[in-house]
Write a protein that holds these residues in place. Structure first.
Motif, PDB file in Angstrom:
ATOM      1  N   ASN A 199       8.442   4.395  -2.472  1.00 16.68           N
ATOM      2  CA  ASN A 199       8.052   5.653  -3.091  1.00 16.68           C
ATOM      3  C   ASN A 199       6.756   5.504  -3.908  1.00 16.68           C
ATOM      4  OD1 ASN A 199       8.357   8.340  -3.978  1.00 16.68           O
ATOM      5  ND2 ASN A 199       9.469   7.694  -5.801  1.00 16.68           N
ATOM      6  N   ASN A 200       5.925   6.502  -3.822  1.00  9.60           N
ATOM      7  CA  ASN A 200       4.777   6.602  -4.727  1.00  9.60           C
ATOM      8  C   ASN A 200       5.113   7.730  -5.700  1.00  9.60           C
ATOM      9  OD1 ASN A 200       2.347   6.730  -6.007  1.00  9.60           O
ATOM     10  ND2 ASN A 200       1.157   7.413  -4.237  1.00  9.60           N
ATOM     11  N   PRO A 201       5.160   7.525  -6.986  1.00 16.03           N
ATOM     12  CA  PRO A 201       4.541   6.439  -7.750  1.00 16.03           C
ATOM     13  C   PRO A 201       5.477   5.332  -8.231  1.00 16.03           C
ATOM     14  CG  PRO A 201       5.094   8.213  -9.236  1.00 16.03           C
ATOM     15  CD  PRO A 201       5.609   8.611  -7.879  1.00 16.03           C
ATOM     16  N   THR A 202       6.725   5.279  -7.789  1.00 11.93           N
ATOM     17  CA  THR A 202       7.644   4.328  -8.440  1.00 11.93           C
ATOM     18  C   THR A 202       7.722   2.968  -7.730  1.00 11.93           C
ATOM     19  OG1 THR A 202       9.590   5.067  -7.201  1.00 11.93           O
ATOM     20  CG2 THR A 202       9.077   6.270  -9.232  1.00 11.93           C
ATOM     21  N   GLY A 203       7.405   2.927  -6.426  1.00 12.47           N
ATOM     22  CA  GLY A 203       7.492   1.667  -5.677  1.00 12.47           C
ATOM     23  C   GLY A 203       8.866   1.415  -5.069  1.00 12.47           C
ATOM     24  N   THR A 204       9.788   2.363  -5.265  1.00 11.64           N
ATOM     25  CA  THR A 204      11.182   2.189  -4.829  1.00 11.64           C
ATOM     26  C   THR A 204      11.347   2.434  -3.323  1.00 11.64           C
ATOM     27  OG1 THR A 204      11.566   3.433  -6.875  1.00 11.64           O
ATOM     28  CG2 THR A 204      13.517   2.833  -5.571  1.00 11.64           C
ATOM     29  N   ALA A 205      11.979   1.490  -2.624  1.00 10.88           N
ATOM     30  CA  ALA A 205      12.234   1.680  -1.186  1.00 10.88           C
ATOM     31  C   ALA A 205      13.617   2.276  -0.972  1.00 10.88           C
ATOM     32  CB  ALA A 205      12.120   0.347  -0.465  1.00 10.88           C
ATOM     33  N   VAL A 259       9.491  -1.701 -16.340  1.00 15.94           N
ATOM     34  CA  VAL A 259       8.740  -1.689 -15.082  1.00 15.94           C
ATOM     35  C   VAL A 259       9.706  -1.360 -13.949  1.00 15.94           C
ATOM     36  CG1 VAL A 259       7.096  -2.943 -13.635  1.00 15.94           C
ATOM     37  CG2 VAL A 259       7.392  -3.619 -16.012  1.00 15.94           C
ATOM     38  N   ALA A 260       9.333  -0.410 -13.108  1.00 16.53           N
ATOM     39  CA  ALA A 260      10.176  -0.084 -11.956  1.00 16.53           C
ATOM     40  C   ALA A 260      10.025  -1.193 -10.915  1.00 16.53           C
ATOM     41  CB  ALA A 260       9.723   1.257 -11.377  1.00 16.53           C
ATOM     42  N   ASP A 261      11.147  -1.588 -10.278  1.00 20.18           N
ATOM     43  CA  ASP A 261      11.071  -2.563  -9.184  1.00 20.18           C
ATOM     44  C   ASP A 261      10.122  -2.014  -8.133  1.00 20.18           C
ATOM     45  OD1 ASP A 261      12.844  -4.399 -10.198  1.00 20.18           O
ATOM     46  OD2 ASP A 261      14.590  -3.423  -9.288  1.00 20.18           O
ATOM     47  N   SER A 262       9.258  -2.848  -7.586  1.00 16.86           N
ATOM     48  CA  SER A 262       8.265  -2.316  -6.642  1.00 16.86           C
ATOM     49  C   SER A 262       8.253  -3.049  -5.312  1.00 16.86           C
ATOM     50  CB  SER A 262       6.870  -2.379  -7.259  1.00 16.86           C
ATOM     51  OG  SER A 262       5.919  -1.948  -6.311  1.00 16.86           O
ATOM     52  N   ASP A 263       8.275  -2.271  -4.225  1.00 17.28           N
ATOM     53  CA  ASP A 263       8.069  -2.789  -2.874  1.00 17.28           C
ATOM     54  C   ASP A 263       6.683  -2.412  -2.368  1.00 17.28           C
ATOM     55  OD1 ASP A 263      10.433  -4.151  -1.486  1.00 17.28           O
ATOM     56  OD2 ASP A 263      11.412  -2.553  -2.607  1.00 17.28           O
ATOM     57  N   ALA A 264       5.815  -1.974  -3.275  1.00 14.98           N
ATOM     58  CA  ALA A 264       4.499  -1.476  -2.855  1.00 14.98           C
ATOM     59  C   ALA A 264       3.384  -2.331  -3.458  1.00 14.98           C
ATOM     60  CB  ALA A 264       4.367  -0.019  -3.280  1.00 14.98           C
ATOM     61  N   ASN A 265       2.148  -1.877  -3.354  1.00 11.81           N
ATOM     62  CA  ASN A 265       1.025  -2.623  -3.943  1.00 11.81           C
ATOM     63  C   ASN A 265       0.596  -2.004  -5.270  1.00 11.81           C
ATOM     64  OD1 ASN A 265      -0.115  -0.317  -2.873  1.00 11.81           O
ATOM     65  ND2 ASN A 265      -2.046  -1.301  -2.324  1.00 11.81           N
ATOM     66  N   PHE A 266       1.576  -1.534  -6.015  1.00 15.35           N
ATOM     67  CA  PHE A 266       1.308  -0.984  -7.349  1.00 15.35           C
ATOM     68  C   PHE A 266       2.591  -1.104  -8.147  1.00 15.35           C
ATOM     69  CE2 PHE A 266       2.522   2.438  -4.428  1.00 15.35           C
ATOM     70  CZ  PHE A 266       3.651   2.943  -5.036  1.00 15.35           C
TER      71      PHE A 266
END
Ligand code: PLP
Length: 362
Positions: free
Chosen positions: A166-172, A301-308
């Protein structure tokens, strides 16, 4: 009568766009900080030069070669036996998504997402004259299937748009959520669009929705070359879906929407997929280091699967954003109130970000 004769609902609306500021460290639009190598640049330039010899002609409107290349790439990246007729592409996944709403939304129909979500979706809906409904995610940004079920039953959306990560959280999104949602939305003949703009950055063990395409004919998975592929300037987004969905998009696309230059650039880049994606692992490691460091400093910090990553919380996030900018570091003021989003850059850029943040919150 006001002039110019703008559509009523567009009056007074500011054009969308993150600030494009000339600052030393730009970590605000989730780009890949690594430019293509000289070798890749030379090959793209040669492909574009070749395309230029026939620029007096319109391009292949079915972008046949590019479709083949994208199918091959996806089959190495979570897809199973996808053929070119299951691929569609346009000028950035922004345009792919707009075309989806032009074809499958429209007057009298509704598109749904769950906030916090990608901020462009309501704009695509508006531009495609589609009603827009935003549900919500849980406090920890995970997906609430019970709430989603209620919302889907109430609004019977023809399109559900969900970024994963997800953008903006990075959650898959886990597979079972996507599967359940597809079944739910199918009851009213709707589509589920999983926007995998950041899929290549997902952590070990996080699946791709491409794996579910065989099971759900109403599932659409979008991707882009703007992020992991380091090709934001080329504007190439694409999707994988059932052939009849791709076919329907041919009705709404503008004639020859993908220029010969774009097609040549993207096909050449795909031939160098391995090299262009070589920095993804480094960016994932840098992301994990950034998340860990921010937590050590006491941030959420939200767990992130993204590049942010999305971090907070600040009583006055604008002041923090401005303080960082004054220190030469541009990040993004987005997401729920109190949070800020930082894109992952090179180790040097992240060091500059850390130093500036320490200075600002001291
Ligand atoms: C979730 C998501 N989807 C789609 C896009 C659009 O990307 P592009 O149009 O460059 O493919 C972005 C860009 O930031 C994004 O964050």
């Amino acid at each position: 009568m006001t002039w110019p004769p703008l559509r009523e609902e567009l009056r007074g609306i500011e054009p969308y766009g993150a600030p494009q500021l000339d600052v030393p460290v730009q970590l605000n639009v989730n780009e890949n900080p690594y430019a293509p190598s000289t070798r890749v640049v030379a090959d793209i330039a040669a492909a574009v030069a070749e395309a230029a010899t026939t620029l007096n002609r319109y391009p292949d409107r079915e972008f046949t070669e590019l479709r083949k290349g994208l199918a091959e790439y996806l089959n190495m990246s979570g897809g199973h036996g996808l053929g070119p007729d299951q691929i569609w592409a346009a000028n950035g996944s922004n345009e792919v998504m707009l075309q989806l709403l032009q074809a499958f939304g429209g007057p009298g129909r509704t598109a749904v997402s769950f906030a916090p979500t990608y901020s462009m979706y309501p704009e695509y809906a508006r531009d495609a004259m589609t009603a827009w409904v935003a549900g919500r995610r849980r406090e920890d940004f995970s997906f609430d299937l019970d709430h989603a079920t209620e919302l889907v039953e109430e609004h019977r959306p023809s399109v559900v748009l969900l970024p994963s990560p997800n953008n903006p959280t990075g959650t898959a999104l886990p597979h079972d959520v996507i599967g359940t949602l597809c079944a739910l939305v199918a009851r009213h003949d709707g589509l589920v669009v999983i926007d995998e703009a950041y899929a290549e950055f997902r952590r070990e063990g996080t699946p791709s929705a491409l794996e579910l395409l065989d099971e759900h004919r109403n599932l659409v998975v979008t991707r882009t070359m703007s992020k992991a592929f380091a090709l934001a300037g080329a504007r190439l987004g694409y999707l994988a879906a059932a052939p009849e969905i791709c076919d329907a998009l041919r009705v709404v696309r503008l004639p020859y929407h993908l220029s010969a230059v774009t097609q040549a650039t993207a096909s050449a880049a795909l031939r160098h997929a391995e090299e262009l994606l070589a920095n993804v692992d480094e960016l994932r490691r840098e992301r994990d280091r950034t998340v860990a460091w921010l937590r050590e400093q006491g941030f959420e910090v939200a767990d992130s699967d993204a590049n942010f990553c999305l971090f907070g919380r600040f009583d006055d996030r604008h002041a923090v954003w401005q303080g960082l900018l004054d220190g030469g570091v541009l990040i993004r003021e987005t997401g729920p109130d109190g949070w800020l989003r930082v894109s992952i850059g090179t180790p040097e850029e992240m060091a500059a970000f850390r130093a500036a943040l320490v200075e600002v919150v001291r």
